[in-house]
Design an enzyme around this catalytic site. Sequence first.
Site, PDB file in Angstrom:
ATOM      1  N   LYS A   1     -26.464   2.523  21.504  1.00 41.55           N
ATOM      2  CA  LYS A   1     -27.812   3.069  21.592  1.00 41.55           C
ATOM      3  C   LYS A   1     -27.988   3.881  22.879  1.00 41.55           C
ATOM      4  O   LYS A   1     -28.464   5.025  22.856  1.00 41.55           O
ATOM      5  CB  LYS A   1     -28.825   1.922  21.546  1.00 41.55           C
ATOM      6  CG  LYS A   1     -30.264   2.364  21.347  1.00 41.55           C
ATOM      7  CD  LYS A   1     -31.244   1.216  21.572  1.00 41.55           C
ATOM      8  CE  LYS A   1     -31.107   0.096  20.564  1.00 41.55           C
ATOM      9  NZ  LYS A   1     -31.829   0.353  19.304  1.00 41.55           N
TER      10      LYS A   1
ATOM     11  N   ARG B   1     -34.367  -3.134  25.122  1.00 44.24           N
ATOM     12  CA  ARG B   1     -33.560  -3.365  23.920  1.00 44.24           C
ATOM     13  C   ARG B   1     -32.108  -3.620  24.308  1.00 44.24           C
ATOM     14  O   ARG B   1     -31.594  -3.021  25.233  1.00 44.24           O
ATOM     15  CB  ARG B   1     -33.573  -2.147  23.005  1.00 44.24           C
ATOM     16  CG  ARG B   1     -34.871  -1.869  22.295  1.00 44.24           C
ATOM     17  CD  ARG B   1     -34.669  -0.692  21.347  1.00 44.24           C
ATOM     18  NE  ARG B   1     -35.809  -0.486  20.470  1.00 44.24           N
ATOM     19  CZ  ARG B   1     -36.794   0.379  20.709  1.00 44.24           C
ATOM     20  NH1 ARG B   1     -36.782   1.113  21.805  1.00 44.24           N
ATOM     21  NH2 ARG B   1     -37.783   0.507  19.847  1.00 44.24           N
TER      22      ARG B   1
ATOM     23  N   GLY C   1     -27.873 -10.798  15.539  1.00 42.13           N
ATOM     24  CA  GLY C   1     -27.733 -12.117  16.131  1.00 42.13           C
ATOM     25  C   GLY C   1     -28.050 -12.109  17.605  1.00 42.13           C
ATOM     26  O   GLY C   1     -28.131 -13.149  18.240  1.00 42.13           O
TER      27      GLY C   1
ATOM     28  N   MET D   1     -30.559 -10.673  20.937  1.00 42.19           N
ATOM     29  CA  MET D   1     -31.926 -10.288  21.212  1.00 42.19           C
ATOM     30  C   MET D   1     -32.076  -8.812  20.902  1.00 42.19           C
ATOM     31  O   MET D   1     -31.254  -8.005  21.295  1.00 42.19           O
ATOM     32  CB  MET D   1     -32.262 -10.518  22.676  1.00 42.19           C
ATOM     33  CG  MET D   1     -33.752 -10.401  22.907  1.00 42.19           C
ATOM     34  SD  MET D   1     -34.136 -10.124  24.621  1.00 42.19           S
ATOM     35  CE  MET D   1     -34.612  -8.398  24.531  1.00 42.19           C
TER      36      MET D   1
ATOM     37  N   ARG E   1     -27.555   7.393  15.137  1.00 38.63           N
ATOM     38  CA  ARG E   1     -26.254   6.720  15.020  1.00 38.63           C
ATOM     39  C   ARG E   1     -25.634   7.126  13.696  1.00 38.63           C
ATOM     40  O   ARG E   1     -26.331   7.624  12.798  1.00 38.63           O
ATOM     41  CB  ARG E   1     -26.403   5.210  15.095  1.00 38.63           C
ATOM     42  CG  ARG E   1     -27.357   4.655  14.054  1.00 38.63           C
ATOM     43  CD  ARG E   1     -27.530   3.156  14.195  1.00 38.63           C
ATOM     44  NE  ARG E   1     -28.616   2.693  13.359  1.00 38.63           N
ATOM     45  CZ  ARG E   1     -29.044   1.440  13.318  1.00 38.63           C
ATOM     46  NH1 ARG E   1     -28.505   0.531  14.081  1.00 38.63           N
ATOM     47  NH2 ARG E   1     -30.040   1.101  12.512  1.00 38.63           N
TER      48      ARG E   1
ATOM     49  N   HIS F   1      -3.952 -18.446  -8.076  1.00 43.39           N
ATOM     50  CA  HIS F   1      -3.499 -17.869  -9.341  1.00 43.39           C
ATOM     51  C   HIS F   1      -4.593 -17.013  -9.959  1.00 43.39           C
ATOM     52  O   HIS F   1      -4.368 -15.867 -10.363  1.00 43.39           O
ATOM     53  CB  HIS F   1      -3.092 -18.996 -10.294  1.00 43.39           C
ATOM     54  CG  HIS F   1      -2.642 -18.508 -11.636  1.00 43.39           C
ATOM     55  ND1 HIS F   1      -3.495 -18.448 -12.713  1.00 43.39           N
ATOM     56  CD2 HIS F   1      -1.458 -18.006 -12.042  1.00 43.39           C
ATOM     57  CE1 HIS F   1      -2.836 -17.950 -13.746  1.00 43.39           C
ATOM     58  NE2 HIS F   1      -1.595 -17.679 -13.367  1.00 43.39           N
TER      59      HIS F   1
ATOM     60  N   SER G   1      12.454  -6.098  -0.819  1.00 42.42           N
ATOM     61  CA  SER G   1      11.024  -6.020  -1.050  1.00 42.42           C
ATOM     62  C   SER G   1      10.419  -7.279  -0.436  1.00 42.42           C
ATOM     63  O   SER G   1      10.767  -8.389  -0.832  1.00 42.42           O
ATOM     64  CB  SER G   1      10.729  -5.931  -2.538  1.00 42.42           C
ATOM     65  OG  SER G   1       9.338  -5.892  -2.738  1.00 42.42           O
TER      66      SER G   1
ATOM     67  N   GLY H   1       8.153 -10.141   0.039  1.00 41.23           N
ATOM     68  CA  GLY H   1       7.167 -10.913  -0.707  1.00 41.23           C
ATOM     69  C   GLY H   1       6.328 -11.657   0.309  1.00 41.23           C
ATOM     70  O   GLY H   1       6.601 -12.798   0.651  1.00 41.23           O
TER      71      GLY H   1
ATOM     72  N   ASP I   1       4.688 -15.372  -0.427  1.00 42.48           N
ATOM     73  CA  ASP I   1       5.515 -16.546  -0.216  1.00 42.48           C
ATOM     74  C   ASP I   1       5.997 -16.634   1.221  1.00 42.48           C
ATOM     75  O   ASP I   1       6.154 -17.722   1.762  1.00 42.48           O
ATOM     76  CB  ASP I   1       6.707 -16.544  -1.180  1.00 42.48           C
ATOM     77  CG  ASP I   1       6.321 -17.125  -2.536  1.00 42.48           C
ATOM     78  OD1 ASP I   1       5.127 -17.424  -2.713  1.00 42.48           O
ATOM     79  OD2 ASP I   1       7.188 -17.288  -3.394  1.00 42.48           O
TER      80      ASP I   1
ATOM     81  N   CYS J   1       5.734  -6.145  -1.672  1.00 39.76           N
ATOM     82  CA  CYS J   1       5.054  -6.301  -2.953  1.00 39.76           C
ATOM     83  C   CYS J   1       4.146  -7.517  -2.971  1.00 39.76           C
ATOM     84  O   CYS J   1       3.742  -7.980  -4.016  1.00 39.76           O
ATOM     85  CB  CYS J   1       6.061  -6.371  -4.096  1.00 39.76           C
ATOM     86  SG  CYS J   1       7.133  -7.802  -3.996  1.00 39.76           S
TER      87      CYS J   1
ATOM     88  N   TYR K   1       7.669   1.800   1.248  1.00 41.51           N
ATOM     89  CA  TYR K   1       6.528   1.774   0.325  1.00 41.51           C
ATOM     90  C   TYR K   1       5.812   0.430   0.364  1.00 41.51           C
ATOM     91  O   TYR K   1       6.364  -0.564   0.846  1.00 41.51           O
ATOM     92  CB  TYR K   1       6.969   2.074  -1.116  1.00 41.51           C
ATOM     93  CG  TYR K   1       7.813   0.997  -1.745  1.00 41.51           C
ATOM     94  CD1 TYR K   1       7.228  -0.074  -2.424  1.00 41.51           C
ATOM     95  CD2 TYR K   1       9.203   1.043  -1.675  1.00 41.51           C
ATOM     96  CE1 TYR K   1       7.998  -1.068  -2.989  1.00 41.51           C
ATOM     97  CE2 TYR K   1       9.986   0.049  -2.249  1.00 41.51           C
ATOM     98  CZ  TYR K   1       9.373  -1.006  -2.902  1.00 41.51           C
ATOM     99  OH  TYR K   1      10.129  -2.007  -3.457  1.00 41.51           O
TER     100      TYR K   1
END
Lengths: 877, 877
Positions: B27, B97, B106, B108, B341, B457, B765, B767, B770, B832, B852
């Site tokens: 501000k 302010r 949250g 003042m 803003r 899942h 790749s 994972g 996991d 992936c 990728y």
Amino acid sequence: MTNKYVYFFGANQTEGKAEMRELLGGKGANLAEMANLGINVPPGFTLTTEACTYYFQKKQKLPTSLWNEVLDNLKTLEKAMGKEFGGADEPLLVSVRSGSRASMPGMMDTVLNLGLNPDTLEGLAGKTGDGRFAYDCYRRFISMFGNVVLGIEGEHFEKILHRKKTKQKVEFDTELGVGDLKVVIKDFKALVKRKTGKPFPDQPMDQLKLAVEAVFSSWNTDRAVTYRRLNRIPDDWGTAVNVQSMVYGNMGPTSATGVAFTRNPATGENKFYGEYMINAQGEDVVAGIRTPNPIEQLEKDMPEVFETLTGIYKTLESHYKDMQDIEFTVQENQLYMLQTRSGKRTAAAAIRVAVDMVNEGLISKREAILRVPATQVDQIFHPMVDPKANVKVLGKGLGASPGAATGKVVFTPEHAMELSKKKERVILVRMETSPEDIHGMSVAQGILTAKGGMTSHAAVVARAMGKPCVSGLGELLVEPRKKRATLNGVVLKELDPITLDGTTGQVMQGQVPLTQPRVTSYFRQLMVWADKMRRLNVRANADTPHDALVAREFGAQGIGLCRTEHMFFNEERILLVRKMIISDKPKVREEAIKKLLPIQRSDFLQIFKVMNGLPVTIRLLDPPLHEFLPGAPAEIKILAKQMRVPATQLTQKIDSMKEQNPMLGLRGCRLGIVFPEIYEMQVRAIIEAACKLVKKGNKVLPEIMVPLVSHVNEFKFVRSRIDAVAEEVIGKSDVKLDYKVGTMIELPRAAVTADEIALEADFFSFGTNDLTQTALGLSRDDAGAFLSRYLENGVLMEDPFVSVDQKGVGALVAMAIEKGRAANKKLHLGICGEHGGDPASIEFFHQLGLDYVSCSPYRVPTALLSAAQAAVQIPAP
Amino acid sequence: MTNKYVYFFGANQTEGKAEMRELLGGKGANLAEMANLGINVPPGFTLTTEACTYYFQKKQKLPTSLWNEVLDNLKTLEKAMGKEFGGADEPLLVSVRSGSRASMPGMMDTVLNLGLNPDTLEGLAGKTGDGRFAYDCYRRFISMFGNVVLGIEGEHFEKILHRKKTKQKVEFDTELGVGDLKVVIKDFKALVKRKTGKPFPDQPMDQLKLAVEAVFSSWNTDRAVTYRRLNRIPDDWGTAVNVQSMVYGNMGPTSATGVAFTRNPATGENKFYGEYMINAQGEDVVAGIRTPNPIEQLEKDMPEVFETLTGIYKTLESHYKDMQDIEFTVQENQLYMLQTRSGKRTAAAAIRVAVDMVNEGLISKREAILRVPATQVDQIFHPMVDPKANVKVLGKGLGASPGAATGKVVFTPEHAMELSKKKERVILVRMETSPEDIHGMSVAQGILTAKGGMTSHAAVVARAMGKPCVSGLGELLVEPRKKRATLNGVVLKELDPITLDGTTGQVMQGQVPLTQPRVTSYFRQLMVWADKMRRLNVRANADTPHDALVAREFGAQGIGLCRTEHMFFNEERILLVRKMIISDKPKVREEAIKKLLPIQRSDFLQIFKVMNGLPVTIRLLDPPLHEFLPGAPAEIKILAKQMRVPATQLTQKIDSMKEQNPMLGLRGCRLGIVFPEIYEMQVRAIIEAACKLVKKGNKVLPEIMVPLVSHVNEFKFVRSRIDAVAEEVIGKSDVKLDYKVGTMIELPRAAVTADEIALEADFFSFGTNDLTQTALGLSRDDAGAFLSRYLENGVLMEDPFVSVDQKGVGALVAMAIEKGRAANKKLHLGICGEHGGDPASIEFFHQLGLDYVSCSPYRVPTALLSAAQAAVQIPAP
């Protein structure tokens, strides 16, 4: 720049020596060494392992220079023996034997009497003046050669011989005369022609060449390859071939053959030990027709030979500085040594021989430490199946906790408890065990499970209890409701007697007699030396005052892992624990925790007392809560009544707490974060107990360990609460107490971010069980189903739960040590997984520079010795 | 060397600028910038964030030099305004302010009219000639100050005011006269005295000091701390304080107040958009007493003001080069800008604004790419709850798969199937889903589960299907047998209509109207630019031809993960699969596999066809086999009949296959090693399908992926069999086909030993699902129970299954990339896991130099944009 491929050995000229074992194989090197020592060995020569390696690299072609060398050496041999290879008058006959660096069953072993053919046969007969002897040698040669070199199954030769004996109506080969043997030889040769399409090779040179190639080729038979894989012998070592002139122990009453150990291989006693037979060949000893004589009797039978032999064995022992296993032949009063090698021995013998040899000035204390295989040490603390007992083996599982046990079959822990009160000895037989079985396990003589590997619940708990256990016996089906189990077709009913061998994994029918070994003064002496040499400290994993006492007696230098959860399974406590876990009402929970506090405090008090002056690492509650929950409807009813809730509601709550993968679920420090009041109670109990003892003048060194930390924030969260409670209690008690707070490193993320965690922790203890599970994504409870397949087909060389996976898990441990020490110089480092008792792993941990290992109490001696061996062999980092 | 803590802004003198946002807060920096641009802002000054930081570092003490600076600035302000702070004649009143770098609820917010007291009150009344106005200002000031500075709950003030209105029998505050307000003010002051024990501070200087400290202190209220934690705002930023002279929009018909956007924040249309009220204060707009006018009308009401405002908004937009959200006040025909803003906007608006601004020459294409928050992009592909709809929210779970859906409640997949055949729209409501539910999920409009997190899942499958899903709604209890569910006290019966919002996680009662957004030409344009900028390729996780088609349409450059197991759940196939898994008879197994071959081949054929010319990575069977097994007794019966075995025996077999921790059990390549014939069938199907299409002229690029490798030997074992089958099939087909064989890196051990594996593999790749589970030891199915607690109490800052844990999992990925590339220069690298669709993770993967990312089809646009953003912001490694 051609290699030398052949080395001669004999009285006048020997080119090899013991140190050339890699090149000449064990047998060849030791024959050369004996010749160098002036010991009479039948002369001969060794084709090197390099020739073998060449043979395989060049697609089964022998080095071109090799055969010329062989011919040269043959000439030397002929000259030394005064005989001619293939000569009709004084034929030189030889044996051809394989001999690799390590003893290796599964390879071609021996062809005797090579060089015999119709011509030399007559020479042998003439020379020895014994036609029957010569023909017997010939028929043995043809069948041996036909079998091991030409690949014809032995039974075909056996059949011909058997037919002849039946026809002649005699029982033993020795009863066949020269005429009979001539017919047998003819039939043998016809068999070879039929099977190979070629006549039996009569040219001694052809015989030799074929035999050499057969030895080389046998290096790569399936059996040999499998053996190498199982024993981690590199494929590229190759084997040597020994060609040696024949000597005969079966040339009448002045000839003999025998085997002996320079000391007793069972007890280690320093007394010549062995047996021999007059007028016999090695084969005859095996055939068991006559009983051999004890070696002492040779002094009476052949006093001069015995004296020479005694001199030789003493020379060999003081030369090799180790107990030797020797083979000898006496041919017409002339003693020949055929082999010497380090003798196999029991753990007890290994210990006694090592200690004796130090006292005899033969070896140093450091050498003595290396002479005892650490893996065998715990043999001496457990009962064993009496080696003389007749046993009927019903099946073989994993030897999950060593020692033997015998007792009546029971299928439930309750039944085990009931019978144990009547002083009955029982074996608990289960598909698998769970924490609820612990009271039953603690009263059983041994534990047998169908599922689970070397680090399954059954295995871990049994080892901690020092109780025999066979696990992962896949063929076993246990049906507790039917009160029976089936094992390879045999039905085991309740109360049937069985015997387990937790060392070998065998399960035997009935009550088999056991031997009770005891700790000797030799062992105590060895451990005194070991303690001085090792750098790595050894602590024990102990959860009860009794375990702590055992550990301390075995030489543990503290407790590296005290699992508080095992304290929760006691009958009176479990109800409180269940209330604490299940209740949604803070008040009920609070009350249960309040009642548990004095109980836990008294647990710790007793353990601290036993371990006065030594550190005690206590792990805060770790396992998934549902492990504590009741499963049986009757148990649920009891709890529901106590908690004044409907049983159906309780059942629902219990169901909702079930996890898909409890190993990766709400456990470890996650419990301490979700239910801070549980950890706070435990810490209060620990510190209150410690303060009480300090007031009485005890020295208490509590180390509080936070399990399953993956993120430094978890540790910070829990530690701040630990410190708050501890400081409050210490302040109130008005004593000085130093306590440490550290963490398990048992998740890969903790290892990767060890620098962050080390800034907050006083110590790390590597939980290599869980670290193995998570790094490899391998549940130890479920891995049995495929790990055995992995080991069979060589995908893995060893069970990563038994010996630490150095490249994977070990790399994570190394990373955590490096990062941890860099961030916090004072960080104390240990390991408390099952690997803490595995010699290979201990060596690795020594190398990584850990401060201590912690293992089950009964493994402490093994670990102490392993640590000393590592220190002797590897300089500290 | 004292710091400068206060910066002035105003027409004649301005010390700050937009770039000083860190020091002055958003501000303050923008007020200074507007002043610099010659725009009329009420003058004032900003206390820096450094003053705030100092305040907290020095235990709530203000810097000594600060107050002198404030006094100096006040003087300047007084001079600029021609008023005196605390002056009775021309009193200077100010607003105070907070203003931090990022907008932060949250804290003042605002105190208006500071400087009022009985003396200045009279001055204000005199000056404005409006006694009622002055008293109204005063009572507002006391209650605001009392509330936000002195901490007295607002309701106490409300009560007094309400009592007065009741007594006067009026409805609105505005109806109270001066006399009434005087009484109210007296009561307010009495309240303050009672609550704080001190009189209300009358000294303007005291008021200012208290207000400044209150703003600083509000930085550390619980709400603010929580908000920062949730939004990852560092605690040490601190807030600035803006002290600004008051202006009034409520001084009669020539005054007004308004808010506006320089473009339409909902659609992005380039048209001034907003509303205003004549003779009103900001508060009044909120109070909703009158309806504000659309901004266009201002042109008629105040033509000059409108013209000025239009000029200003154009200046601001071309200056900031972004759509602005502005606040203004008109005091007696004089326009003041109170705030500017960057304006919040919908995804659609963000896209249109960005593209338009490029076309207007305001910003570059690279800037346009950065203007659209990637996290919002998938909003535009999903139906949304109509913002105008009235909804009754029943509960809030996790927004697990975005978009809204409405339909009838069903509790079983079978019921979902049945109704979907009748063209009914259904919502599948389950405690949690399992692979057996897939057919039901695929016909449902949306999925609601009580358990499971963002990667449960249900969540993973729903996202892959592009179907809304709310998961982890802990208050939901589903009782399928009773055909009902309960949610926060509301009972949902079968067929009751409900609505899900999978973006917010809300569950709403009844059928709520939805809006159907569509892909605009703006979006297409943006993606064309994105494609040119990004380095990272984007593939999709797709298991069916339909998914593949969707992915391709969304711009996927191949399939990065085709999970073959999902193909196995089809009704006709599952029986074959079950036979294959369960039978101990090799023949039965072989037959089942033979029947599955053509089915799998046709699956792959269709996918390859759709993806013609693009790579397709197919993962061989991965999940624990028991996922395929029947659970219900009826299903077991059917299978038992088919297999001709007793149902009890089958049940036993199924039980014996249950695992303690299936995630770490017999799955992944372990299946391929224990049952090589399953993988061989899959490889045959893949290569046969590929060869068939190649013959027809298609371009097929199959990449066969081996899951769950932890040891290079596993990969070698499986790869040798893959190559053998592939070469055989290719040889027979007589075509040229290049296929690759690679592995998932999803276990920490694979990452640690990536150098060994890279020597054998064509691609990795990652994972990361996991890998997160194993590195953190965290089951995604079970983590819900404690992960929320972790996020609440700040142990973790974000769910590691949503955004990749860079320090832990990320470090393992980085290690594997480094080791892998060092060992194999040609190694192709992708990811992936679910993180492939998360913008923060994509940026991280771009930085690591992956080739990728692969994500669910509906995430592809997000990933494409994220990849471009990463490339714009971070140079490739």
